[in-house]
Design an enzyme around this catalytic site. Structure first.
Site, short mmCIF file in Angstrom:
data_model
loop_
_atom_site.label_atom_id
_atom_site.label_comp_id
_atom_site.label_asym_id
_atom_site.label_seq_id
_atom_site.Cartn_x
_atom_site.Cartn_y
_atom_site.Cartn_z
N LYS A 173 -49.90 77.35 10.63
CA LYS A 173 -50.93 78.11 9.92
C LYS A 173 -50.97 79.57 10.37
CE LYS A 173 -53.85 74.04 9.07
NZ LYS A 173 -55.24 73.51 9.20
N TYR A 181 -55.68 72.51 -1.04
CA TYR A 181 -56.82 71.89 -0.35
C TYR A 181 -57.90 71.43 -1.35
CZ TYR A 181 -55.11 73.20 4.29
OH TYR A 181 -54.39 73.30 5.45
N ASN A 228 -56.69 76.01 13.39
CA ASN A 228 -56.20 74.95 14.27
C ASN A 228 -54.67 74.78 14.25
OD1 ASN A 228 -56.02 73.77 11.80
ND2 ASN A 228 -57.39 72.06 12.22
N HIS A 286 -50.91 72.12 10.10
CA HIS A 286 -51.28 71.07 9.14
C HIS A 286 -50.33 69.91 9.31
CE1 HIS A 286 -52.25 69.09 5.35
NE2 HIS A 286 -50.95 68.94 5.19
N GLU A 324 -47.33 67.21 -1.08
CA GLU A 324 -47.37 68.51 -0.39
C GLU A 324 -45.96 69.10 -0.23
OE1 GLU A 324 -51.42 67.25 2.05
OE2 GLU A 324 -49.55 67.50 3.17
P1 IDP Z 1 -56.81 67.86 9.26
O1 IDP Z 1 -56.09 69.18 9.08
O2 IDP Z 1 -56.86 67.43 10.70
O3 IDP Z 1 -56.26 66.78 8.35
P2 IDP Z 1 -59.06 68.02 7.43
O4 IDP Z 1 -60.36 67.31 7.64
O5 IDP Z 1 -58.13 67.51 6.38
O6 IDP Z 1 -58.33 68.09 8.86
O7 IDP Z 1 -59.42 69.54 7.13
C1 IDP Z 1 -58.44 70.44 6.62
C2 IDP Z 1 -58.54 71.75 7.36
O8 IDP Z 1 -59.81 72.35 7.08
C3 IDP Z 1 -58.53 71.63 8.89
O9 IDP Z 1 -57.23 71.50 9.42
C4 IDP Z 1 -59.19 72.93 9.30
O10 IDP Z 1 -58.30 74.05 9.18
C5 IDP Z 1 -60.27 73.07 8.23
N1 IDP Z 1 -61.55 72.47 8.66
C6 IDP Z 1 -61.83 71.13 8.79
N2 IDP Z 1 -63.09 70.94 9.21
C7 IDP Z 1 -63.63 72.18 9.35
C8 IDP Z 1 -64.94 72.65 9.74
O11 IDP Z 1 -65.85 71.87 10.05
N3 IDP Z 1 -65.11 74.01 9.76
C9 IDP Z 1 -64.11 74.89 9.41
N4 IDP Z 1 -62.88 74.49 9.03
C10 IDP Z 1 -62.64 73.16 9.00
MG MG Z 2 -56.25 66.64 6.29
#
Ligand code: IDP
Ligand code: MG
Length: 139
Positions: free
Chosen positions: A11, A51, A114, A117, A128
């Protein structure tokens, strides 16, 4: 798409912070083979489509702004049990909860930024992968 493949993006924070090489090294050292790879930047429409499953979430706007904020590296990875093993390698969504030695533990800065992905199912890995790579870009 074979079910031994998963899709990943390094990312914008990971690219900005100079972690492309270290993250790809960790991925290949764990036994994943890179079968597609490119550096690209998502448009707002791209990020909203990728997304779409999260479009009702309160963080959706923040997520789209972040994911379009700079270049990413997209890749398709091959390994037995690729989807589950890659989710283990990246760690929990929130780096504060990510296990020691996982990519998010080592390289992520926040629950939003984070670092990586990872697809959450074989079906989504195929969707994807096709979103980012033409057939002739997949080896
Ligand atoms: P994942 O990437 O671990 O599968 P997901 O729940 O699918 O997590 O969420 C997609 C992306 O959205 C996350 O990787 C992160 O970048 C962002 N995200 C998820 N939860 C939050 C939040 O509570 N605040 C801000 N960004 C979030
Ligand atoms: Mg996810």
């Amino acid at each position: 798409m074979a079910t031994n493949r998963t899709f990943t993006m390094l990312k914008p924070d990971a690219v900005r912070n100079g972690h492309i090489g270290a993250i790809l090294d960790k991925i290949t050292a764990t036994g994943f083979r890179i079968v597609a790879l490119k550096m690209t930047q998502l448009t707002t429409a791209d990020a909203e489509a990728f997304y779409a499953v999260h479009n009702e979430r309160p963080f959706f706007g923040e997520l789209v702004a972040y994911m379009t904020s700079g270049p990413i590296v997209a890749a398709i990875l091959e390994k037995d049990n690729a989807v589950d093993d890659f989710r283990k390698l990246i760690g929990a969504t929130n780096p504060a909860d990510a296990a020691e030695g996982t990519i998010r533990n080592l390289f992520a800065t926040s629950i939003s930024e984070n670092a990586v992905h990872g697809s959450d199912s074989d079906d989504n890995a195929a969707i994807e992968s096709a979103f980012h790579f033409a057939g002739r870009e997949q080896f």
